[in-house]
Design a protein around this motif. Structure first.
Motif, mmCIF file in Angstrom:
data_model
loop_
_atom_site.group_PDB
_atom_site.id
_atom_site.type_symbol
_atom_site.label_atom_id
_atom_site.label_comp_id
_atom_site.label_asym_id
_atom_site.label_seq_id
_atom_site.Cartn_x
_atom_site.Cartn_y
_atom_site.Cartn_z
ATOM 1 N N GLN A 1 0.819 -1.098 -0.037
ATOM 2 C CA GLN A 1 0.064 -0.024 -0.046
ATOM 3 C C GLN A 1 0.877 1.266 0.181
ATOM 4 N N GLU B 1 -5.253 -9.356 11.338
ATOM 5 C CA GLU B 1 -4.503 -8.612 10.271
ATOM 6 C C GLU B 1 -4.786 -8.540 8.982
ATOM 7 N N ARG B 2 -5.289 -9.642 8.641
ATOM 8 C CA ARG B 2 -6.069 -9.673 7.215
ATOM 9 C C ARG B 2 -7.057 -8.616 7.072
ATOM 10 N N ALA B 3 -7.956 -8.685 8.002
ATOM 11 C CA ALA B 3 -9.059 -7.798 7.928
ATOM 12 C C ALA B 3 -8.663 -6.318 8.128
ATOM 13 N N VAL B 4 -7.747 -5.956 8.943
ATOM 14 C CA VAL B 4 -7.318 -4.600 9.085
ATOM 15 C C VAL B 4 -6.595 -4.241 7.719
ATOM 16 N N ARG B 5 -5.653 -4.961 6.988
ATOM 17 C CA ARG B 5 -5.112 -4.886 5.741
ATOM 18 C C ARG B 5 -6.097 -4.568 4.886
ATOM 19 N N ASP B 6 -7.095 -5.335 4.611
ATOM 20 C CA ASP B 6 -8.125 -5.477 3.613
ATOM 21 C C ASP B 6 -9.155 -4.491 3.874
ATOM 22 N N GLY B 7 -9.477 -3.781 4.795
ATOM 23 C CA GLY B 7 -10.329 -2.820 5.138
ATOM 24 C C GLY B 7 -11.645 -3.402 5.491
ATOM 25 N N GLY B 8 -11.474 -4.428 6.055
ATOM 26 C CA GLY B 8 -12.738 -5.234 6.577
ATOM 27 C C GLY B 8 -12.803 -5.874 7.796
#
Length: 156
Positions: free
Chosen positions: A69, A149-156
């Motif tokens: 990003q 971590e994936r949810a924060v990274r992907d915005g959800g």
């Protein structure tokens, strides 16, 4: 008190706790590694790029920029710097000469492995000071932290 209102409070409490604890844990780990490792730690953006390339050998600047990003021109500047420092190799694409694929150098691979080993050692030492219940709770939380971590990274 209804169950409906308890969930948001619980979520807020966990979010607040994680927001306070995780950066503090990260800083403490970084400080210990910086004291114990023989090479000065590169800036976080450089480390992020090196770690990305480690897991995505042959990635392009554009792919790295999207995954991290970051703006492609910023990643390109990091690539130039890390190439000059002997940490990264840029290899031209066989089909499109404008595209370069990124690879870690042997030195960079060795340093990353040394730092990971040092980090794991520091954490293992700290984990040995915890109770069995605390250790079990952390072990159980690893999967959930990965999902978080994936949810924060992907915005959800």
């Amino acid at each position: 008190m209804s169950d409906h209102s308890a969930l948001p409070r619980r979520t807020d409490r966990v979010a607040s706790g994680l927001a306070a604890c995780l950066p503090a844990l990260h800083r403490a780990l970084e400080r210990r590694v910086a004291r114990e490792y023989h090479v000065p730690k590169p800036p976080e953006a450089q480390l992020a790029l090196l770690r990305y390339v480690e897991g995505h050998d042959g990635a392009t600047v554009r792919e790295a920029a999207e995954a991290l990003q970051m703006k492609p021109n910023n990643v390109s500047a990091l690539v130039s710097l890390l190439t000059e420092q002997g940490e990264l190799e840029r290899r031209q694409d066989g089909a499109d000469k404008r595209v370069a694929h990124l690879h870690l150098t042997a030195t960079s691979r060795r340093r990353i492995a040394e730092v990971r080993e040092l980090e794991a050692g520091v954490l293992a030492e700290a984990l040995r000071a915890l109770t069995d219940g605390e250790l079990d709770a952390l072990g159980s939380a690893l999967s959930a932290l990965g999902s978080l971590e994936r949810a924060v990274r992907d915005g959800g």
